[in-house]
Write an enzyme that holds these catalytic residues in place. Sequence first.
Site, PDB file in Angstrom:
ATOM      1  N   ASP A  54      -5.799   2.340  -4.136  1.00  0.00           N
ATOM      2  CA  ASP A  54      -7.077   2.276  -3.426  1.00  0.00           C
ATOM      3  C   ASP A  54      -7.343   3.557  -2.640  1.00  0.00           C
ATOM      4  O   ASP A  54      -8.443   3.763  -2.137  1.00  0.00           O
ATOM      5  CB  ASP A  54      -7.170   1.048  -2.518  1.00  0.00           C
ATOM      6  CG  ASP A  54      -6.105   1.009  -1.434  1.00  0.00           C
ATOM      7  OD1 ASP A  54      -5.206   1.873  -1.426  1.00  0.00           O
ATOM      8  OD2 ASP A  54      -6.168   0.093  -0.587  1.00  0.00           O
ATOM      9  N   ASP A  96      -1.969   6.168  -4.139  1.00  0.00           N
ATOM     10  CA  ASP A  96      -0.882   5.419  -3.528  1.00  0.00           C
ATOM     11  C   ASP A  96      -0.488   4.264  -4.458  1.00  0.00           C
ATOM     12  O   ASP A  96      -1.107   4.072  -5.510  1.00  0.00           O
ATOM     13  CB  ASP A  96      -1.273   4.936  -2.129  1.00  0.00           C
ATOM     14  CG  ASP A  96      -2.471   4.005  -2.124  1.00  0.00           C
ATOM     15  OD1 ASP A  96      -3.222   3.984  -3.121  1.00  0.00           O
ATOM     16  OD2 ASP A  96      -2.666   3.294  -1.123  1.00  0.00           O
ATOM     17  N   SER A 112       0.823  -1.205   0.000  1.00  0.00           N
ATOM     18  CA  SER A 112       0.000   0.000   0.000  1.00  0.00           C
ATOM     19  C   SER A 112       0.859   1.259   0.000  1.00  0.00           C
ATOM     20  O   SER A 112       1.661   1.461  -0.897  1.00  0.00           O
ATOM     21  CB  SER A 112      -0.959  -0.044   1.188  1.00  0.00           C
ATOM     22  OG  SER A 112      -1.930   0.959   1.107  1.00  0.00           O
ATOM     23  N   ASP A 140      -0.969   1.104  -4.697  1.00  0.00           N
ATOM     24  CA  ASP A 140      -1.932   0.088  -5.132  1.00  0.00           C
ATOM     25  C   ASP A 140      -3.281   0.692  -5.523  1.00  0.00           C
ATOM     26  O   ASP A 140      -4.229  -0.020  -5.808  1.00  0.00           O
ATOM     27  CB  ASP A 140      -2.110  -0.997  -4.072  1.00  0.00           C
ATOM     28  CG  ASP A 140      -2.766  -0.496  -2.802  1.00  0.00           C
ATOM     29  OD1 ASP A 140      -2.543   0.677  -2.437  1.00  0.00           O
ATOM     30  OD2 ASP A 140      -3.492  -1.271  -2.146  1.00  0.00           O
TER      31      ASP A 140
END
Length: 471
Positions: A256, A252, A109, A254
């Site tokens: 999300d 970010d 993340s 990833d």
Amino acid sequence: MTLIKSISGIRGTIGGPAGEGLTPIDIVKFSYAYCAKLKERRPKPAGERYRVVVGKDARMSGEMVEQLVCGTLIACGVDVVKAGFASTPTTELAVTFENADGGIILTASHNPKQWNALKLLNERGEFLNAAEGAAILECAESSDFDFAPVEQMGKVTEKDFTDAHLDSVLQLPTVDAEAVRKAGFKVVVDAVNSVGGIIMPELLRRLGVECIKLNCEPTGDFAHNPEPLPSNLTELCECVKREKADLGISVDPDVDRLALICENGEPFGEEYTLVSVASYLLEEAASRGVTGCTTSSNLSSSRALRDVTEQFGGTYQAAAVGEVNVTTKMRECGALIGGEGNGGVIYPASHYGRDAMVGVALFLTNLARKGVRVSELRASYPDYFIAKNKIQLSDPALIDRILEELKKVYASEDINTIDGVKISFESKKQWVHLRRSNTEPIIRIYAEAQDQASAEALAEEVISVANKIIG
């Protein structure tokens, strides 16, 4: 080097001596445990195959981790669908697209580039619950591994789900692609050298938005601290002003979490990503005669979501911190929209997972229909400010004592104990939330008020009371 094991997965730093950080041995053990518990949770007739989707962000360690994870799944007799470079929401949706039994996302993340992690999904493409995660942790610590015979090993297929993900976003009835195209927006995207640099520009292209790419090469060598906080987005802010863009978008690694920058180079406010999208959906529902909608976020998120929800005659419900807790609460109350104040938008009409692509499509739709600047849209929402602090403790046992005593001190206020202690001062529209860290002997303290000074003062007051309790 650091290794953190929790019910939500395993994460740590890559490299260093054996026994420190996230090692290949840890990855194999955890992947095996995931398979073992998957088979217990979803028993199948003999000969019927299990299938798991594996997606990764662009971290430099991604290929190594992917090979270990996929190799272990194959050895467990599980078929693997390799999604390659894929955002977290893309992998979540891929599980449902493929009717798979689960998924594993290889991403740390917002953590720096030396970190990686395994995030574990169920057959709905959603994170495992606490009990399921705990069972995997226990299994991983055992040495009782039983792999499949050679003739029953799994097979690998590769598939890119980017187009399918974007198709699903653009098909949402609340996304007005034509209005966005007509608006002629210019947008700067900072994808911090990960998979957002692949999927976000493609979404904008499909929406007819001019996209200026910043750090969009998926090298995994992040150009700055990857957490999308204002202090890390100075380059994006400057680029938005220089290019005279309508909006800046930061995600970010990833993809999300979604943070936005106004046309004047000022941060929109990560807390207000969800607030803005929710306000649009509530207003859109009201225009169709649908009232009484529910929204939800975690206890540490801004009160602004509650305010805009009640403005449209809806009801707000709080959840414990953690995405799985928010999605559980959203299912319970049938929420129209929910998420987290870190820029995480969860829209059940799409899927129960934080999704920056859904957030961008809804935000641009609202912006296009209203015909205002981003700064003007931000000014239409109630102002709140959050102060973030912590108390470091030498003895973890003091945490429970402090929380219990604070409940007594502030017994006359509205107190919520579903996750630590949240004290709401309703007459002042202020709150403070204290909760224990899962990894360190500290109490995290978030306080919110209608100006930054008051938020800081509230946090200082509670810290002072806590220090007196410690003695």
